[in-house]
Design a protein around this motif. Structure first.
Motif, mmCIF file in Angstrom:
data_model
loop_
_atom_site.group_PDB
_atom_site.id
_atom_site.type_symbol
_atom_site.label_atom_id
_atom_site.label_comp_id
_atom_site.label_asym_id
_atom_site.label_seq_id
_atom_site.Cartn_x
_atom_site.Cartn_y
_atom_site.Cartn_z
ATOM 1 N N LEU A 280 85.889 32.031 90.615
ATOM 2 C CA LEU A 280 85.870 33.715 89.787
ATOM 3 C C LEU A 280 85.406 34.675 90.126
ATOM 4 C CD1 LEU A 280 86.298 32.222 86.300
ATOM 5 C CD2 LEU A 280 88.030 33.270 87.108
ATOM 6 N N PRO A 281 85.397 36.586 89.744
ATOM 7 C CA PRO A 281 84.403 37.437 90.175
ATOM 8 C C PRO A 281 82.849 36.926 89.454
ATOM 9 C CG PRO A 281 86.655 37.715 89.974
ATOM 10 C CD PRO A 281 86.398 36.451 89.683
ATOM 11 N N GLY A 282 82.273 37.068 89.422
ATOM 12 C CA GLY A 282 80.837 36.660 89.253
ATOM 13 C C GLY A 282 80.988 35.606 88.874
ATOM 14 N N GLY A 283 81.157 34.161 89.733
ATOM 15 C CA GLY A 283 81.740 32.982 89.642
ATOM 16 C C GLY A 283 80.447 32.258 88.799
ATOM 17 N N MET A 284 79.017 32.749 89.568
ATOM 18 C CA MET A 284 77.711 32.308 88.738
ATOM 19 C C MET A 284 77.898 32.597 87.239
ATOM 20 S SD MET A 284 74.863 32.219 91.685
ATOM 21 C CE MET A 284 74.210 30.710 91.680
ATOM 22 N N ALA A 285 78.219 33.715 86.207
ATOM 23 C CA ALA A 285 77.948 33.740 85.284
ATOM 24 C C ALA A 285 78.805 33.116 84.498
ATOM 25 C CB ALA A 285 77.999 35.280 84.632
ATOM 26 N N ALA A 286 80.093 32.840 84.936
ATOM 27 C CA ALA A 286 81.259 31.674 84.502
ATOM 28 C C ALA A 286 80.635 30.504 84.378
ATOM 29 C CB ALA A 286 82.548 31.688 85.409
ATOM 30 N N VAL A 287 79.860 29.673 85.255
ATOM 31 C CA VAL A 287 79.505 28.841 85.795
ATOM 32 C C VAL A 287 78.184 28.312 84.410
ATOM 33 C CG1 VAL A 287 77.983 27.134 87.808
ATOM 34 C CG2 VAL A 287 79.934 28.182 88.339
ATOM 35 N N ALA A 288 77.672 29.895 84.149
ATOM 36 C CA ALA A 288 76.355 29.588 82.742
ATOM 37 C C ALA A 288 77.113 29.333 81.788
ATOM 38 C CB ALA A 288 75.828 30.846 83.090
ATOM 39 N N ILE A 289 78.451 29.927 81.871
ATOM 40 C CA ILE A 289 78.797 29.786 80.055
ATOM 41 C C ILE A 289 79.363 28.498 80.292
ATOM 42 C CG2 ILE A 289 80.505 30.573 78.865
ATOM 43 C CD1 ILE A 289 79.818 33.400 79.884
ATOM 44 N N VAL A 290 80.001 27.830 81.442
ATOM 45 C CA VAL A 290 80.971 26.656 81.067
ATOM 46 C C VAL A 290 79.322 25.534 81.622
ATOM 47 C CG1 VAL A 290 82.367 24.933 82.633
ATOM 48 C CG2 VAL A 290 83.121 27.604 82.182
ATOM 49 N N SER A 291 78.520 25.919 82.401
ATOM 50 C CA SER A 291 77.688 25.054 81.720
ATOM 51 C C SER A 291 76.592 24.631 80.557
ATOM 52 C CB SER A 291 76.337 24.902 82.763
ATOM 53 O OG SER A 291 76.598 25.026 84.114
ATOM 54 N N ALA A 292 76.567 25.846 79.786
ATOM 55 C CA ALA A 292 76.358 25.618 78.810
ATOM 56 C C ALA A 292 77.422 24.756 77.371
ATOM 57 C CB ALA A 292 76.047 26.953 78.233
ATOM 58 N N MET A 293 78.414 25.265 78.449
ATOM 59 C CA MET A 293 79.317 24.263 77.329
ATOM 60 C C MET A 293 79.450 23.006 76.979
ATOM 61 S SD MET A 293 83.047 26.689 77.540
ATOM 62 C CE MET A 293 83.950 26.014 76.524
ATOM 63 N N PHE A 294 79.385 22.703 78.265
ATOM 64 C CA PHE A 294 79.002 21.002 78.543
ATOM 65 C C PHE A 294 77.683 20.399 78.015
ATOM 66 C CE2 PHE A 294 82.228 20.937 82.277
ATOM 67 C CZ PHE A 294 83.034 20.696 82.100
ATOM 68 N N PHE A 295 76.655 21.166 78.056
ATOM 69 C CA PHE A 295 75.640 20.739 77.674
ATOM 70 C C PHE A 295 75.950 20.905 75.866
ATOM 71 C CE2 PHE A 295 70.935 20.309 77.230
ATOM 72 C CZ PHE A 295 70.320 19.672 78.294
ATOM 73 N N ALA A 296 76.310 22.279 75.203
ATOM 74 C CA ALA A 296 76.178 21.451 74.340
ATOM 75 C C ALA A 296 77.261 20.249 73.324
ATOM 76 C CB ALA A 296 77.042 22.797 73.263
ATOM 77 N N GLY A 297 77.526 19.869 74.472
ATOM 78 C CA GLY A 297 78.169 18.562 73.832
ATOM 79 C C GLY A 297 76.889 17.536 73.541
ATOM 80 N N ILE A 298 75.940 17.918 74.349
ATOM 81 C CA ILE A 298 74.922 16.406 75.016
ATOM 82 C C ILE A 298 73.934 17.347 73.332
ATOM 83 C CG2 ILE A 298 73.207 15.444 75.796
ATOM 84 C CD1 ILE A 298 74.801 16.078 78.205
ATOM 85 N N SER A 299 73.389 18.611 73.568
ATOM 86 C CA SER A 299 71.839 18.873 72.974
ATOM 87 C C SER A 299 72.770 19.893 72.010
ATOM 88 C CB SER A 299 71.457 20.104 72.982
ATOM 89 O OG SER A 299 71.829 21.118 72.701
ATOM 90 N N GLY A 300 72.505 19.672 70.527
ATOM 91 C CA GLY A 300 72.592 19.868 69.440
ATOM 92 C C GLY A 300 71.993 21.392 69.173
ATOM 93 N N ALA A 301 71.041 22.008 69.822
ATOM 94 C CA ALA A 301 70.775 23.072 69.458
ATOM 95 C C ALA A 301 70.650 24.395 70.220
ATOM 96 C CB ALA A 301 68.997 22.834 69.320
ATOM 97 N N ALA A 302 71.198 25.049 70.190
ATOM 98 C CA ALA A 302 71.408 26.631 70.988
ATOM 99 C C ALA A 302 69.856 26.988 72.340
ATOM 100 C CB ALA A 302 71.508 27.843 69.863
ATOM 101 N N ALA A 303 69.106 27.281 71.605
ATOM 102 C CA ALA A 303 67.510 27.157 72.502
ATOM 103 C C ALA A 303 67.096 26.252 73.646
ATOM 104 C CB ALA A 303 66.056 27.709 71.185
ATOM 105 N N ALA A 304 67.441 24.607 73.205
ATOM 106 C CA ALA A 304 67.569 23.703 73.916
ATOM 107 C C ALA A 304 68.753 24.476 74.901
ATOM 108 C CB ALA A 304 68.014 22.674 73.390
ATOM 109 N N ASP A 305 70.213 24.405 74.449
ATOM 110 C CA ASP A 305 71.082 24.802 75.637
ATOM 111 C C ASP A 305 71.035 26.166 76.606
ATOM 112 O OD1 ASP A 305 73.468 24.662 76.470
ATOM 113 O OD2 ASP A 305 74.308 25.058 74.858
ATOM 114 N N ALA A 306 70.171 27.042 76.202
ATOM 115 C CA ALA A 306 69.754 28.340 77.414
ATOM 116 C C ALA A 306 68.923 27.554 78.068
ATOM 117 C CB ALA A 306 69.511 29.755 76.135
ATOM 118 N N ALA A 307 68.227 26.694 77.087
ATOM 119 C CA ALA A 307 66.213 26.991 78.285
ATOM 120 C C ALA A 307 67.051 25.230 79.882
ATOM 121 C CB ALA A 307 65.847 26.481 77.806
ATOM 122 N N ALA A 308 67.755 24.352 78.910
ATOM 123 C CA ALA A 308 68.420 23.474 80.375
ATOM 124 C C ALA A 308 69.430 24.701 81.441
ATOM 125 C CB ALA A 308 68.669 22.366 79.723
ATOM 126 N N VAL A 309 70.146 25.418 80.853
ATOM 127 C CA VAL A 309 70.593 25.288 82.159
ATOM 128 C C VAL A 309 69.913 27.089 82.666
ATOM 129 C CG1 VAL A 309 73.647 26.356 82.924
ATOM 130 C CG2 VAL A 309 72.756 25.063 80.618
#
Lengths: 426, 163
Positions: free
Chosen positions: A89-118
């Motif tokens: 996608l245009p701005g592919g890495m930004a989209a990757v950041a969001i999709v990775s955060a969605m997958f990581f959300a399926g592992i972690s229960g906290a938003a800050a941890a999610d933002a930090a990990a990805v």
């Protein structure tokens, strides 16, 4: 008088930068002292009782899973897989950041941890590819907020603990709203990226999707255990969290071999410390909500809202407004314990299910993580990118706009939350 | 040993305990699941023990968070203040926190003695043992607070000499 002490005391203590847990505990303690009907032993008894729960065991267990999976080298694999899916996608890495955060959300229960990990990987990568640093931080912060919406979710565990609603059903209710929010954030980031001419990061190819999927499959196993186990009624939330910890240990120690036995000390220690921040707020807030209930404060506040309107849609909008304002100033767990008793007492006037109400509450508080001064996702992403809270806050505005639209959809279109929740065995 | 070092040593010990309790709690619940599903046999005491560990982890963890100064707080107004007003507010917050920790010690002790003759239903553990975490963690938290306060006073004194 007691109500005034509670509320004014809390505001003053927050203003002078007392730790939130202690501010809540001290104002409750002073209120109990001046109210005079109870011994101060109630402070201690309620603190103890407030965290004596098998449900709440899921809080540290999901923290451990997140910490272990991240240290086990799964962030990189998830990001590569996300890159093969949306990197074109245009701005592919930004989209990757969001999709990775969605997958990581399926592992972690906290938003800050999610933002930090990805974010610790992708924010520097975006900057290197010529993205504006404050935009990169804003994208990662808004993606991170999905961490508490896609299950597992610590705020949903607390909501279930407070209202008796099924945590499995609450988790199920969060899944589709999380996907809706992820897709809408990608749309916004793609529009902005096209305007600014951010490049794509890869060409789409099915073989690449398959190759990265195979590499990420063990990482994706954790969300499958957690979600599948709960959705099919095999495990309770707490049990699935414990199984996920063991799975994460196994993958990290023996399969990817990124974790050594001596790493377990700092990993479990830091997971425990992060959990204690939330759990200590739950403990002191239990004292606060007990004395507030004795003084009938939740019902009085609910009465005030009912005095404004009896229309269910109007009430829902009012609740959203209250939660958005609270989420801006107060930490999530504290906001839940202080406000959910009042909001839940309005349920009969709302004409919706408690489960949907839980999803609405959590989405509101997730949005609150993107607004200063108490915007934990902004703070985490900004500290990775090196931008000020103010700079990231401005760039997060378009994402906040679309999140508010998502919130309205989640509030007024019940199948989005209830369809999966009803399918779950109770 | 001076106050600051004592506070640091105790914190080190508590941090190590947190690792043990965290890992223990995770394995305990996992073993419970394994027994129930794989061996079709429930361990009756594991849930109770895991809950006790959670309570201990909460209060001991809170002392580590306090020692490190990473409890969540709102610094919206605070960051708009000058250095001397900040120092003043810090001391006010320490004193208020200290009052709370003293309540934890005194009434936590009373509460633990109040339940001293009861035993827990599954483990037959005397109930004062899990309950003793509140006065214990209150004492650790109060010690950290006194060490912080002592530091503030020393800073003020050395500033006074310098000017």
């Amino acid at each position: 008088m007691t109500a005034e002490i509670l509320i004014i005391g809390l505001i003053i203590l927050f203003a002078i930068k007392a730790p939130i847990a202690i501010a809540i505990g001290v104002s409750a303690m002073v209120a109990i002292f001046f109210q005079g009907d109870f011994s101060l032993m109630m402070v201690v008894q309620r603190m103890y009782g407030g965290c004596d729960s098998f449900f709440l065991l899921a809080v540290p267990l999901f923290m451990f899973t997140g910490v272990l999976m991240e240290a086990g080298g799964i962030s990189r694999r998830i990001i590569d897989f996300a890159n093969s899916l949306v990197g074109w996608l245009p701005g592919g890495m930004a989209a990757v950041a969001i999709v990775s955060a969605m997958f990581f959300a399926g592992i972690s229960g906290a938003a800050a941890a999610d933002a930090a990990a990805v974010g610790s990987i992708l924010i520097p990568a975006m900057k290197k590819s010529g993205y504006d640093s404050d935009f990169a931080a804003a994208v990662q912060a808004s993606g991170g907020s999905i961490g508490v919406i896609i299950p597992p979710s610590i705020p949903m565990i607390i909501f279930g603990f407070l209202t008796g609603a099924s945590i499995g059903q609450l988790f199920a209710a969060g899944l589709l709203p999380g996907v809706l929010i992820g897709v809408s954030l990608i749309i916004v980031s793609t529009i902005i990226s096209r305007r600014r001419g951010y490049s794509t990061s890869t060409v789409f190819s099915l073989t690449e999707v398959w190759r990265t999927f195979k590499r990420a499959i063990l990482a994706l196993g954790a969300p499958i255990i957690i979600l599948g186990g709960i959705l099919f009624g095999i495990f309770t939330a707490t049990e699935s969290a414990a199984v996920a910890v063991v799975y994460a240990l196994f993958v990290g120690l023996f399969v990817y071999r990124k974790i050594k036995f001596k790493d377990l000390v700092p990993l479990f220690r830091e997971g425990a410390v992060t959990s204690a921040i939330v759990m200590f707020i739950i403990a002191t807030a239990s004292v606060f909500s007990w004395i507030a209930a004795i003084e009938d404060i939740p019902a009085r506040l609910a009465g005030t809202l009912l005095g404004l309107t009896h229309n269910p849609a109007g009430l829902l909008l009012l609740i959203n407004l209250v939660l958005l304002i609270a989420g801006t100033f107060v930490e999530t767990s504290a906001a839940l314990i202080l406000l959910v008793p009042m909001i839940a007492s309005l349920l009969p006037s709302l004409g919706i299910d408690m489960i949907q109400l839980g999803a609405i509450v959590v989405v509101n508080l997730a949005i609150g993580m993107l607004t200063p001064p108490m915007g934990i996702c902004l703070i985490v992403s900004g500290s990775i990118s090196g931008d000020s809270l103010g700079a990231v806050s401005r760039r997060v505005l378009p994402f906040l706009g679309v999140l508010l639209i998502d919130l309205l959809i989640i509030t007024f279109y019940s199948p989005l939350t209830m369809w999966l929740a009803k399918a779950v065995a109770k | 040993m001076d106050l600051k070092r004592l506070s640091m040593r105790i914190n080190q010990a508590v941090e190590y305990l947190l690792f043990t309790m965290g890992l223990g709690m995770a394995l305990l619940v996992a073993v419970q699941v394994f027994f129930r599903y794989a061996l079709n046999h429930s361990i009756f005491w594991s849930e109770e023990l895991a809950r006790f560990l959670l309570i201990w982890l909460t209060f001991l963890g809170a002392s580590v968070v306090y020692y490190r100064g990473v409890h969540a707080s709102v610094d919206f107004f605070y960051q708009r203040l000058g250095v001397s007003s900040r120092k003043f507010l810090d001391i006010v917050v320490y004193l208020l926190s200290l009052a709370f920790f003293v309540v934890m010690i005194v009434y936590g002790w009373q509460f633990a003695s109040f339940v001293r003759l009861q035993v827990s239903p599954a483990l037959y553990l005397p109930k004062w043992i899990p309950h003793s975490i509140i006065p214990l963690s209150g004492a650790i938290l109060a010690l950290h607070t006194l060490a912080f306060l002592w530091q503030e006073i020393k800073d003020l004194a050395s500033e006074g000499e310098a000017s």
